[in-house]
Motif scaffolding. Sequence first.
Motif, short mmCIF file in Angstrom:
data_model
loop_
_atom_site.label_atom_id
_atom_site.label_comp_id
_atom_site.label_asym_id
_atom_site.label_seq_id
_atom_site.Cartn_x
_atom_site.Cartn_y
_atom_site.Cartn_z
N PRO A 44 0.83 -1.21 0.00
CA PRO A 44 0.00 0.00 0.00
C PRO A 44 0.86 1.26 0.00
O PRO A 44 1.84 1.34 0.73
N GLY A 45 0.48 2.20 -0.85
CA GLY A 45 1.15 3.49 -0.87
C GLY A 45 2.36 3.56 -1.78
O GLY A 45 2.99 4.61 -1.87
N VAL A 46 2.69 2.47 -2.46
CA VAL A 46 3.85 2.49 -3.35
C VAL A 46 3.36 2.82 -4.76
O VAL A 46 2.44 2.21 -5.26
N ALA A 47 4.00 3.81 -5.38
CA ALA A 47 3.63 4.18 -6.73
C ALA A 47 4.31 3.23 -7.72
O ALA A 47 5.32 2.59 -7.40
N ARG A 66 7.93 3.24 -0.34
CA ARG A 66 6.80 4.13 -0.07
C ARG A 66 7.32 5.37 0.62
O ARG A 66 7.96 5.29 1.66
N LEU A 68 5.66 8.75 2.01
CA LEU A 68 4.41 9.46 2.22
C LEU A 68 4.67 10.96 2.10
O LEU A 68 5.68 11.45 2.59
N PRO A 69 3.77 11.66 1.43
CA PRO A 69 3.95 13.11 1.34
C PRO A 69 3.83 13.72 2.74
O PRO A 69 3.06 13.23 3.56
N SER A 71 2.69 15.78 5.80
CA SER A 71 1.42 16.38 6.18
C SER A 71 1.67 17.19 7.45
O SER A 71 2.80 17.41 7.83
N GLY A 72 0.60 17.59 8.07
CA GLY A 72 0.73 18.39 9.29
C GLY A 72 1.23 17.56 10.46
O GLY A 72 1.85 16.52 10.28
N THR A 73 0.97 18.03 11.62
CA THR A 73 1.39 17.33 12.82
C THR A 73 0.65 16.01 12.92
O THR A 73 -0.56 15.97 12.84
N ALA A 74 1.40 14.94 13.10
CA ALA A 74 0.75 13.65 13.23
C ALA A 74 0.25 13.48 14.65
O ALA A 74 1.00 13.59 15.61
N GLU A 77 0.23 7.96 14.45
CA GLU A 77 0.98 7.49 13.30
C GLU A 77 1.27 6.01 13.46
O GLU A 77 2.01 5.61 14.35
N PHE A 79 1.85 4.02 10.52
CA PHE A 79 2.71 3.57 9.43
C PHE A 79 3.47 4.76 8.87
O PHE A 79 3.07 5.90 9.06
N GLY A 80 4.57 4.48 8.22
CA GLY A 80 5.40 5.56 7.68
C GLY A 80 6.11 5.13 6.42
O GLY A 80 5.68 4.20 5.75
N THR B 48 -3.54 3.24 10.52
CA THR B 48 -4.07 4.56 10.20
C THR B 48 -3.17 5.66 10.76
O THR B 48 -2.66 5.54 11.86
N ASN B 49 -3.00 6.69 9.97
CA ASN B 49 -2.30 7.89 10.44
C ASN B 49 -3.30 9.03 10.52
O ASN B 49 -4.20 9.13 9.69
N PHE B 50 -3.09 9.89 11.48
CA PHE B 50 -3.94 11.06 11.66
C PHE B 50 -3.09 12.31 11.71
O PHE B 50 -2.08 12.33 12.40
N TYR B 51 -3.48 13.31 10.97
CA TYR B 51 -2.70 14.55 10.98
C TYR B 51 -3.62 15.73 11.29
O TYR B 51 -4.79 15.73 10.93
N ASP B 52 -3.05 16.73 11.91
CA ASP B 52 -3.78 17.95 12.20
C ASP B 52 -3.04 19.10 11.52
O ASP B 52 -1.87 19.35 11.80
N ASN B 53 -3.69 19.74 10.55
CA ASN B 53 -3.04 20.81 9.82
C ASN B 53 -3.50 22.20 10.27
O ASN B 53 -3.34 23.15 9.54
N PRO B 64 -4.81 -1.96 1.17
CA PRO B 64 -4.42 -2.58 -0.10
C PRO B 64 -5.46 -3.59 -0.58
O PRO B 64 -6.05 -4.31 0.23
N ASN B 127 -3.35 3.99 -4.77
CA ASN B 127 -2.34 2.96 -4.49
C ASN B 127 -2.58 2.25 -3.16
O ASN B 127 -1.64 1.96 -2.43
N GLY B 128 -3.82 2.00 -2.86
CA GLY B 128 -4.11 1.26 -1.64
C GLY B 128 -4.05 2.07 -0.36
O GLY B 128 -4.00 1.52 0.72
N ILE B 129 -4.01 3.39 -0.49
CA ILE B 129 -4.06 4.26 0.69
C ILE B 129 -5.33 5.10 0.60
O ILE B 129 -5.57 5.77 -0.40
#
Lengths: 126, 148
Positions: A44-47, A66, A68-69, A71-74, A77, A79-80, B48-53, B64, B127-129
């Motif tokens: 998952p997440g691999v282009a 993979r 990941l772009p 993002s803000g504060t996690a 988390e 997965f990475g 799962t990841n969680f972000y606060d922007n 997947p 891509n499965g995400i």
Amino acid sequence: MSETTNITTKEKTVPERSREIPVIAPVVDIFENDDEMLLYADMPGVAKEDITVNIDNGELLISGVRRLPPSGTATREEFGDVEYRRIFSVHQTIDVEKVNAELKDGVLTLHLPKSEASKPRQIEIH
Amino acid sequence: MWTRTSDIDRMFGAMDLLRSRLNRLTTDDNRFYGRSPGWSATDGSPRTNFYDNGNQLELKAEVPGMSKEDLTIQIQGNYLEVSGTRKSDAPEGYKVHRTERETASFTRSFTLPSEVNVDKIDASLQNGILSLTLPKAEAAKPKQVSIA
């Protein structure tokens, strides 16, 4: 000449050390019928362009990175960034020229056809 | 010369580098088990990841092998529920060598840390995400306070 002559010049940084990302083996399903071996690997997440499939000397290497772009504060988390990498032994009967790979929904599908000579054959009695 | 600690550190650094290179050469797939690398339904749900922007919340989940149709996202107030089913890819008439990829359904719920604008939620699958963008409600957005 003083005692403290440096033999080598000192480097402040160690060259060629990129940020290491963890390497894990993707989970796979492997099936076989008379015509081919079929492999599914979860990445998952691999282009598409970050996937490498290499068959060499009876060894099949699949690898996908993979990233990941940012993002803000996690706040959570689980997965990475990761490199999915796994090596399989493949039989010499696989027709390397005809191997077919596709990627859909983060799942890599590999069709590894068997060469004609290795397929089971019915022998008739005359 | 060699007795200086920095040189010794460098020597060990080089040895560590060599060892990690060698480890990569002799990659053995058995080494990695036990870290549960794949999508797994045994512990209930995808990772799962969680972000606060600031202005919005973002959720990313590993799903997947699931298509749009396999996933359901529901939101009520600040309660978010993501559920899905993974179908088996097992083809007909094939002999099975390995099945490590699990097929199961999952439901995972989250309590969002703030109110969100339910009408502006954006969900995408690549891509499965699964990516969810949840803009915060006006009242929950950060505000600049100027000193009077």
